[in-house]
Design an enzyme around this catalytic site. Structure first.
Site, PDB file in Angstrom:
ATOM      1  N   ASP A 253     -90.356  49.627 -51.442  1.00 31.86           N
ATOM      2  CA  ASP A 253     -90.731  50.917 -52.087  1.00 31.86           C
ATOM      3  C   ASP A 253     -91.941  51.159 -52.097  1.00 31.86           C
ATOM      4  O   ASP A 253     -92.649  50.249 -52.495  1.00 31.86           O
ATOM      5  CB  ASP A 253     -89.724  51.001 -53.423  1.00 31.86           C
ATOM      6  CG  ASP A 253     -88.262  51.132 -53.298  1.00 31.86           C
ATOM      7  OD1 ASP A 253     -87.860  51.080 -52.116  1.00 31.86           O
ATOM      8  OD2 ASP A 253     -87.662  51.116 -54.229  1.00 31.86           O
TER       9      ASP A 253
ATOM     10  N   ASP B  82     -78.973  52.618 -47.804  1.00 27.30           N
ATOM     11  CA  ASP B  82     -79.840  51.620 -48.549  1.00 27.30           C
ATOM     12  C   ASP B  82     -79.315  50.113 -47.932  1.00 27.30           C
ATOM     13  O   ASP B  82     -78.157  50.109 -47.198  1.00 27.30           O
ATOM     14  CB  ASP B  82     -79.865  51.613 -49.976  1.00 27.30           C
ATOM     15  CG  ASP B  82     -81.102  51.260 -50.668  1.00 27.30           C
ATOM     16  OD1 ASP B  82     -81.811  50.271 -50.298  1.00 27.30           O
ATOM     17  OD2 ASP B  82     -81.288  51.818 -51.756  1.00 27.30           O
TER      18      ASP B  82
END
Length: 690
Positions: free
Chosen positions: A236, A164
């Site tokens: 996302d 991430d």
């Protein structure tokens, strides 16, 4: 000139992807070899994040692994069990510098769990971040420990690592630099273990605020193919427990910007699949269709143990998965213009085309393209519907009846041998008028108890042979009256169509909700007997209209409601965290939404006046100075009755709107032209006189 150049580049990209062979792997950044091909076709699996949220446990993950096996998902190809964030201890490193799993969640550590996953014939994935651990900001980061962490993941025998960038953006790092360093450490791990590298930079503007292009996910395509097996292409696709169809389309569109960099072993990643996390079955089928033609990794975000048979069937459809797993690994491109309806095409290894007819709109439509437009030549073509397995033959027209928010997926190739069954398309029942008023094109029809509606179904023959004696019947819920209008034709020649019309009357007590209308079509084909098609569409039945001199509309049942994130909240700012407040004034009633949003109410031609105060909720001031601009429109039966213009956090607008004669009212919030970041919009004191 700039627009013309953009269109030209898009057409050239489409030509390359549809006609040309897959490109060779790109060179690695900074020299050296390209990343190894660890998964020649898109990898498949399941991830903890959307389903289990912040605290996945050993027991839950073992249970999921068991279900992947017992349900047939593993055998369908879903082999990666991926542990996402929040697996580490509150202090994520030991004194020696090693990552430590949270003992409450993983009392035996991660190695035994990985062994269990492997014992089930599955593979294991893990999560970290490219930035440093920053207490209070991000709970797990590998910054300063890349090689140590890569070696540890390999020692635990993980097969994949998701990296991430939350800690990375918090530390203001350059993603290209840090991801490249992590990729090098992962490839050079002490165990020599091959591990898939999923590069996950979710930072986007304006969704996250204002960031340089080089720090955003939309730039990853420029370097990620040289260092990773997959890379996220946008933010996302949803929130924990919630994935919306509009965000699926948003992520798909962003993912489609650079199809030329995808190929065997390297894939654009639009994020996870979200069955039963806020989408209808039809909407999820569309996501599965789009992800499959995008050559995207198929990673399930839902708790698979709770999924319906319908969702499991969508996830495991063999023909759809074959398109996703096609060895050419070509990503689909759009053919023709963008809009409410679109055509997307993916070249397959055997020369066939996977064709998507996408309906982004709110009403059903019959969509068409041609074999020539998708890169095929000839006079006869076989069409196989990947979802229904229906096989037909066309003279060159590729068509399908597509529901609202739906997508047809057809595998198209040249036909040979004896003629097949003609490609006959029966449209979905289309409500064209309610109460004598025409339904505007692209607007979802709404009816109420006692209404009369006109319904039409168009049947077309796109085959090479005529069909004889076409017949069509329409079925409605019990208590409804259905009457056919006109007579059926004797035959349908190739390239011809016929429209069947019906008058439908709803009973006075028709229950609110979606009511099914089902058309059953049959026709004769010489040598093949009588064939049939069944198509269905839902007609939305409205709740009763408001009644009173000063009705609080936010307390009345709406027909439908959307919000940019979360869901519309009654008498609270969006998210439900605080009362509606603008410029320091608290309003006891109203609606809180995030842009873009549409909230629809049924007024039934009974009301005369609507009053509200619109503006940006004071809650935006707790987030930051960016964003917080919206537009507000009151729309009656498709006509704009009030337009606020752009409203900032430092102003409100009063609206006193004449709604005389309005049946269906839409309250629409736009993003003000700068994206939806921090747009918490309020319809305060919302009331109607009826």
């Amino acid at each position: 000139m700039k627009r013309q150049l953009t269109v030209l580049l898009a057409l050239l990209t489409a030509l390359l992807v549809v006609q040309a062979p897959a490109q060779a792997a790109p060179p690695a950044v900074g020299g050296g070899s390209a990343p190894p091909v660890l998964s020649p076709t898109p990898y498949m699996g399941w991830n903890t994040y959307y389903a289990l949220g912040g605290d996945p446990t050993d027991a839950e993950i073992r249970s999921i692994a068991d279900f992947l096996v017992s349900s047939g998902l593993r055998d369908a190809g879903y082999e990666y069990v991926w542990i996402d964030g929040n697996w580490a201890a509150p202090t994520p490193r030991s004194g020696a510098g090693d990552l430590v799993p949270n003992p409450d969640q993983f009392p035996h550590g991660l190695a035994p769990l990985v062994d269990y996953i492997h014992s089930k014939g599955l593979k294991a994935g893990i999560y970290t971040d490219a930035g440093p651990y920053i207490p209070g900001k991000c709970g797990l980061g590998s910054g300063g420990h890349y090689q140590r962490d890569a070696d540890q993941f390999a020692a635990w025998e993980f097969d994949a690592v998701k990296v991430d960038y939350l800690c990375g953006i918090a530390a203001d790092l350059d993603p290209r630099t840090v991801f490249t360093e992590f990729a090098r450490a992962l490839r050079n791990n002490a165990s020599g273990r091959p591990m898939i590298f999923n590069l996950c930079n979710p930072v986007t503007s304006p969704d996250w605020g204002d960031y340089p292009e080089e720090q955003q996910s939309t730039y990853s395509w420029a370097y990620a193919p040289g260092i990773a097996q997959s890379w996220r292409t946008y933010t996302d696709v949803g929130f924990v427990g919630e994935i919306k169809f509009k965000d699926v389309l948003r992520n798909y569109d962003a993912n489609a910007r650079h199809p030329e960099v995808a190929g065997p072993g390297r894939f654009n990643d639009p994020d996870y699949l979200g069955p039963e996390l806020g989408m209808s079955d039809e909407e999820f089928r569309t996501q599965m269709t789009l992800w499959s033609v995008a050559a995207a990794p198929l990673v399930i975000g839902s708790d698979v143990r709770k999924l319906s048979r319908t969702s499991l069937g969508i996830l495991t459809d063999r023909d759809v998965l074959a398109i996703n797993q096609d060895k050419a690994a070509v990503q689909a491109v759009r053919v023709g213009p963008a809009g409410a309806t679109e055509t997307w095409v993916k070249r397959l290894a055997d020369g066939d085309r996977a064709v998507v007819l996408l309906n982004r709109g709110d009403s059903p439509a019959t969509l068409t393209t041609t074999a020539r437009k998708v890169g095929l030549t000839g006079g006869r073509f076989t069409l196989k519907d990947a979802w229904t397995d229906r096989v037909t033959e066309s003279a060159g027209t590729i068509s399908a009846a597509v529901p609202a928010h739906g997508a047809a997926l057809l595998r198209v190739g040249r036909a040979s041998g004896k003629p097949g069954a003609p490609h006959v398309v029966a449209g979905l029942p289309q409500v064209t008028a309610v109460g004598g008023d025409a339904v505007p094109a692209g607007v979802a029809p709404v009816a109420a108890g006692g209404d009369d509606a006109q319904v039409e179904v168009t049947v077309r023959n796109d085959g090479t042979r005529p069909v004889v004696a076409p017949r069509l019947g329409l079925e409605a819920p019990e208590g409804w009256t259905v009457s056919a209008v006109g007579t059926a034709p004797r035959s349908l020649l190739p390239g011809r169509a016929a429209t069947f019309a019906f008058e439908v009357t709803l009973p006075d007590g028709a229950a609110p909700g979606d009511a099914p209308l089902t058309a059953r079509t049959s026709y004769e084909v010489p040598g093949k007997g009588r064939l049939g098609l069944t198509t269905s569409a839902a007609l939305r039945i409205a709740p009763p209209a408001p009644d009173g001199d000063d009705v609080v509309l936010s307390h009345h049942d709406w027909i439908s409601a959307t919000s940019g994130w979360m869901s519309p909240t009654v008498d609270r700012s969006v998210g439900g965290g605080s009362p509606i407040s603008m410029l320091g004034q608290v309003h006891p009633t109203g609606l809180g939404v995030a842009s873009p949003s549409t909230v629809r109410y049924y007024l039934g031609d009974r009301c005369t006046r609507l009053r509200t105060t619109v503006g940006i909720d004071d809650a935006v001031r707790n987030v930051g100075p960016e964003g917080g601009t919206s537009t507000f429109e009151v729309i009656g039966d498709g006509r704009v009755l009030f337009d606020s213009g752009v409203v900032t956090r430092d102003a409100v607008r009063e609206a006193d709107v004449d709604v005389t004669g309005v049946r269906v009212l839409d309250l629409v919030v736009g993003d003000g032209g700068d994206g939806g970041y921090n747009d918490r919009a309020d319809w305060a004191g919302l009331s109607v006189s009826c």
